[in-house]
Design an enzyme around this catalytic site. Sequence first.
Site, mmCIF file in Angstrom:
data_model
loop_
_atom_site.group_PDB
_atom_site.id
_atom_site.type_symbol
_atom_site.label_atom_id
_atom_site.label_comp_id
_atom_site.label_asym_id
_atom_site.label_seq_id
_atom_site.Cartn_x
_atom_site.Cartn_y
_atom_site.Cartn_z
ATOM 1 N N TYR A 1 0.379 -2.588 5.662
ATOM 2 C CA TYR A 1 -0.686 -2.563 6.669
ATOM 3 C C TYR A 1 -2.049 -2.599 5.970
ATOM 4 O O TYR A 1 -2.943 -3.370 6.338
ATOM 5 C CB TYR A 1 -0.532 -1.288 7.509
ATOM 6 N N SER B 1 -9.764 -1.225 8.560
ATOM 7 C CA SER B 1 -9.162 0.097 8.443
ATOM 8 C C SER B 1 -9.488 0.689 7.091
ATOM 9 O O SER B 1 -9.602 -0.030 6.094
ATOM 10 C CB SER B 1 -7.646 0.010 8.594
#
Lengths: 249, 440
Positions: A154, A141
């Site tokens: 995250y 990501s």
Amino acid sequence: MSSPETKSPVLILGAASDIGRAIARRYAETGRPLVLAARDPERLEPDAADLRLRFGVAVELRAFDVLDITGHPAFVNGLEPVPGTVVCTVGLLGDQAAAERDPAALELIVATNFTGPGVALGLLADRMAAAGGGTVIGIGSVAGDRGRASNYIYGAAKAGLAAFLSGLRNRLYAKEVHVVTVKPGFVRTRMTEGMALPALLTAEPDEVARAVMRAETRRQDVVYVRSVWRLVMAVIRMLPEPVFKRTRL
Amino acid sequence: MLSGWGRYPRIDCRVVTPRDEGDAAAAVRAAGNSGLIARGNGRSYGDAALNRRATLSMLRFDRLLAFDPETGRLTCEAGVLLSDILDTFVPRGWFPAVTPGTRFVTVGGAIAADVHGKNHHKDGSFVDHVDSLDLLLEDGRVITCGPDREPELFTATRGGMGLTGTILRATLRLRPITTAWIRQETVRAPDLDTIMGLFEESVDWTYTVAWIDCLARSARLGRSLLFRGEHAEIEEVPADRRERPLATPRHRTISVPCDAPPGVLNRWTVAAFNAIYYRLGTPGTAIVGAWPFFYPLDSLLDWNRIYGGAGFVQYQCVLPKPASAVGIRALLEAVARAGRGSFLAVLKLLGKQNELMAFPMEGYTLALDFPANAPTFSFLNELDAIVADHGGRLYLAKDARMGTGLLHRGYPGLAAFRDIRVRWNPAGSFRSLQAERLAL
């Protein structure tokens, strides 16, 4: 696409996700047989029917729980034949605020985005190496490129996964296992449903699928799905920390 | 912001996207009394698939589930596009039994609007080829219905605009074909009487449709090009294509990149276009690909942008056959007199049909489009009066502005439809902006 290797199975971990489904369709289109793995494989029966009907490929369903890391060796060793490609789309955005207060919530984010995928992909890569090679694709990501207040737990897990894949790539380079890190940016999926996303920076799941296949064919190492993200993240990474800490990106 | 294909009206809607039955049931439960409506690929023109509080996008409900190559029976989820069916099954020798003028509609949307095609006079509408469908009700039950199973619910669901429940899956019958080609005959008709005579003569053709120059006046009123077609047999296909007759020739698509500035489509540009189109329509027989025959506009992606940012409304009516000659003439005269040329005007003779909310009836249907603006809306009221006077009705899938008076006169089955709708969903959870506007 004529070498016999191209018809080896593609294993998709997290096949019930929107990105997983899009990737399955694109690989099936090229005639590759599929092994779809998800926590609840029964839910994938309609997807399997669809892939068989549209593309005439073999589709196998497997139960796989990314959090059950002690079960991963049995899962990996149970795959026959050894897949030529594995794509892991498993991920959990989680709730940043909750994870700041609740260690269990933090642990779940880390286990789902880092520990679980890392263990599974590491074992799979070794099996592929022993079988003569293959491609391992992890979905990272852009959030892992720099920790931001809004989603750094995250982001930290995804940064961990990116470092892990980098090391795996390095270790298995000589053994014909190619490791790809894909950074999608925003994607219109269940994870982002209801969020107001900038159109230019937001990809459809199918764009991720095409980027995955392109990375495999061209043997790319780290790819951004939309190239605009490479630029955006380059700028964000270059900001000096004393400046960055004052921003609200 | 969401809108129908006409881009009018544009409404800020909360969109929920289910992936499976469980998701869809949860969304319906969560919507509760505030209501929701299912939406397919947004190809209805007006406000039929809009609900501010919850619009259920079925586009991820897009799996083909089962196919029987003996009978051509296909079971699929409601969000499957006709283009998916074409891509998958044309190479295997199967074609949708009925297709509208775009392949970018979902199966669920085609059932909810009970769409028709160029073969309505022979084969009826889309739902005439649906064996059964699974309908999610507001209480979470999923009811399988069809012509022989819960027929009342099935009848109300066809053309029911998603108001009887959300269609999850359907089983349809495809039509066998031997080639992906169409033998097309083009006939020029200098006026309205001629084109109507040609339709009467052409009832044995599987596919018929006419493009009509709605700016032509007086003696030329109703001048048109009739296109009639049959699925081509293998020996009719160009020699170099005979080896793979079901392969679809690569169709190039181009996109309209941005909204056209206002005024690009005015009476002069449209008149010029229509005059040229009429002259270029070469009479005679040609073997053409199925795609350009059925979906001429699909090669121009986002063509709805040519009307500019304000959007447009499509006006499609049908008049009973005995009143058609006089009524269609009156409509065309009004259009030509007002100089409100519609870029696309389509005329077709429909066959018999008699369901509660189905649009088609035996008679002529005329489809026109106009920019969405105040003069258009007052002009369309004039057309409404003509349609009402001749016992006609408007197509709900195209409508964004009709009044309840015309609705009631045009749809005598409405009261029965409402009864069924309420019986199966007492809270009335399934509702759209259109349903609220028209009190459907």
